[in-house]
Motif scaffolding. Structure first.
Motif, mmCIF file in Angstrom:
data_model
loop_
_atom_site.group_PDB
_atom_site.id
_atom_site.type_symbol
_atom_site.label_atom_id
_atom_site.label_comp_id
_atom_site.label_asym_id
_atom_site.label_seq_id
_atom_site.Cartn_x
_atom_site.Cartn_y
_atom_site.Cartn_z
ATOM 1 N N TYR A 25 52.547 -59.707 -23.846
ATOM 2 C CA TYR A 25 51.688 -58.630 -23.343
ATOM 3 C C TYR A 25 52.522 -57.439 -22.881
ATOM 4 C CZ TYR A 25 47.453 -61.550 -23.270
ATOM 5 O OH TYR A 25 46.374 -62.322 -23.621
ATOM 6 N N ARG A 116 44.547 -57.266 -20.530
ATOM 7 C CA ARG A 116 45.329 -58.129 -21.418
ATOM 8 C C ARG A 116 44.452 -58.416 -22.634
ATOM 9 N NH1 ARG A 116 45.607 -63.041 -18.956
ATOM 10 N NH2 ARG A 116 44.278 -62.354 -17.251
ATOM 11 N N HIS A 166 48.758 -60.038 -28.967
ATOM 12 C CA HIS A 166 48.692 -59.804 -27.525
ATOM 13 C C HIS A 166 49.158 -58.384 -27.207
ATOM 14 C CE1 HIS A 166 49.239 -64.190 -28.044
ATOM 15 N NE2 HIS A 166 48.345 -64.259 -27.083
ATOM 16 N N LEU A 168 48.929 -55.189 -23.969
ATOM 17 C CA LEU A 168 48.564 -54.765 -22.621
ATOM 18 C C LEU A 168 48.023 -53.347 -22.712
ATOM 19 C CD1 LEU A 168 48.785 -55.926 -19.680
ATOM 20 C CD2 LEU A 168 50.810 -54.482 -19.428
ATOM 21 N N LYS A 208 41.423 -59.995 -18.695
ATOM 22 C CA LYS A 208 41.651 -60.466 -20.057
ATOM 23 C C LYS A 208 40.413 -60.236 -20.913
ATOM 24 C CE LYS A 208 43.140 -64.375 -22.890
ATOM 25 N NZ LYS A 208 43.582 -65.789 -22.921
#
Length: 222
Positions: A25, A116, A166, A168, A208
């Motif tokens: 992330y 996330r 993944h 961020l 998330k």
């Protein structure tokens, strides 16, 4: 003892940087706008569906030779059960048409949160004929290659080129990002054995969101 310590040290680093999603992330931090543009690109990219057969057998080893400090050797009885990979074959599913069925990517943004973002791929075979063609391809691969060794495993992978599982997502001005929410600080926490508190802090400070890239494929024009 030193070998055991080295093994656990290596396992610790592999978990921290390769298995844990925290590093992934942080490494793939992006603005919300940049993430939406990336998802729009992925929606316009066709999937690649690949089946794989890996043949293997096990090798049993029961003895080994060790050298003492004085230079002499001794035979020790040790047993191991080692997997040996041998023949491998792949086949890519060929389809003529596809379409993206994903939601609009704007659903992943949160104006007042750091997100996330976890990406997944979902494949749907648009017609019965397409589903049968896919099943026939997989069965043919097994029939041709599964008997090349004592055992085999069958796997199927679906890839959309350019997809990063993944990410961020940060607000455009970056004002919500704490000073410690960078991969360099995570790496520092790993080397002082504080990566688990770091992971919990990251989870507590972010939201998330899972986004599904849904693709529908056809062997003929629908």
């Amino acid at each position: 003892m030193s070998l055991i310590a080295a093994f656990f040290g290596l396992a610790y680093l592999v978990d921290a940087f390769c298995i844990s999603t925290t590093f992934k992330y942080l490494w793939n931090a992006n603005s919300s706008h940049g993430a939406v543009e990336k998802l729009l690109q992925l929606q316009q990219t066709p999937p690649e569906i690949t089946a794989c057969v890996q043949c293997y057998h096990y090798k049993d080893s029961r003895s080994s030779t060790h050298t003492r400090a004085d230079g002499t050797t001794e035979q020790r009885s040790e047993s191991s059960h080692e997997r040996i990979n041998t023949h491998r074959a792949t086949s890519e599913f060929q389809f003529e048409h596809w379409r993206d069925m994903s939601e609009l990517p704007y659903v992943v943004t949160r104006p007042f949160d750091i997100v996330r973002l976890h990406l997944r791929i979902k494949i749907k075979y648009g017609t019965e004929a397409t589903a049968r063609a896919h099943a026939a391809m997989c069965q043919a691969l097994r029939d041709l290659h599964a008997n090349r060794d004592a055992h085999f495993e069958f796997k199927e992978t679906v890839v959309v080129e350019g997809m990063v599982p993944h990410m961020l997502l940060l607000p455009e001005d970056g004002s919500l990002r704490p000073w410690w929410m960078y991969w360099q600080w995570y790496a520092a926490s790993v080397f002082v054995f504080l990566n688990w508190p770091y992971r919990m802090a990251l989870e507590a400070s972010t939201v998330k969101v899972t986004y599904v890239l849904a693709k529908e494929v056809y062997i003929a024009e629908p």
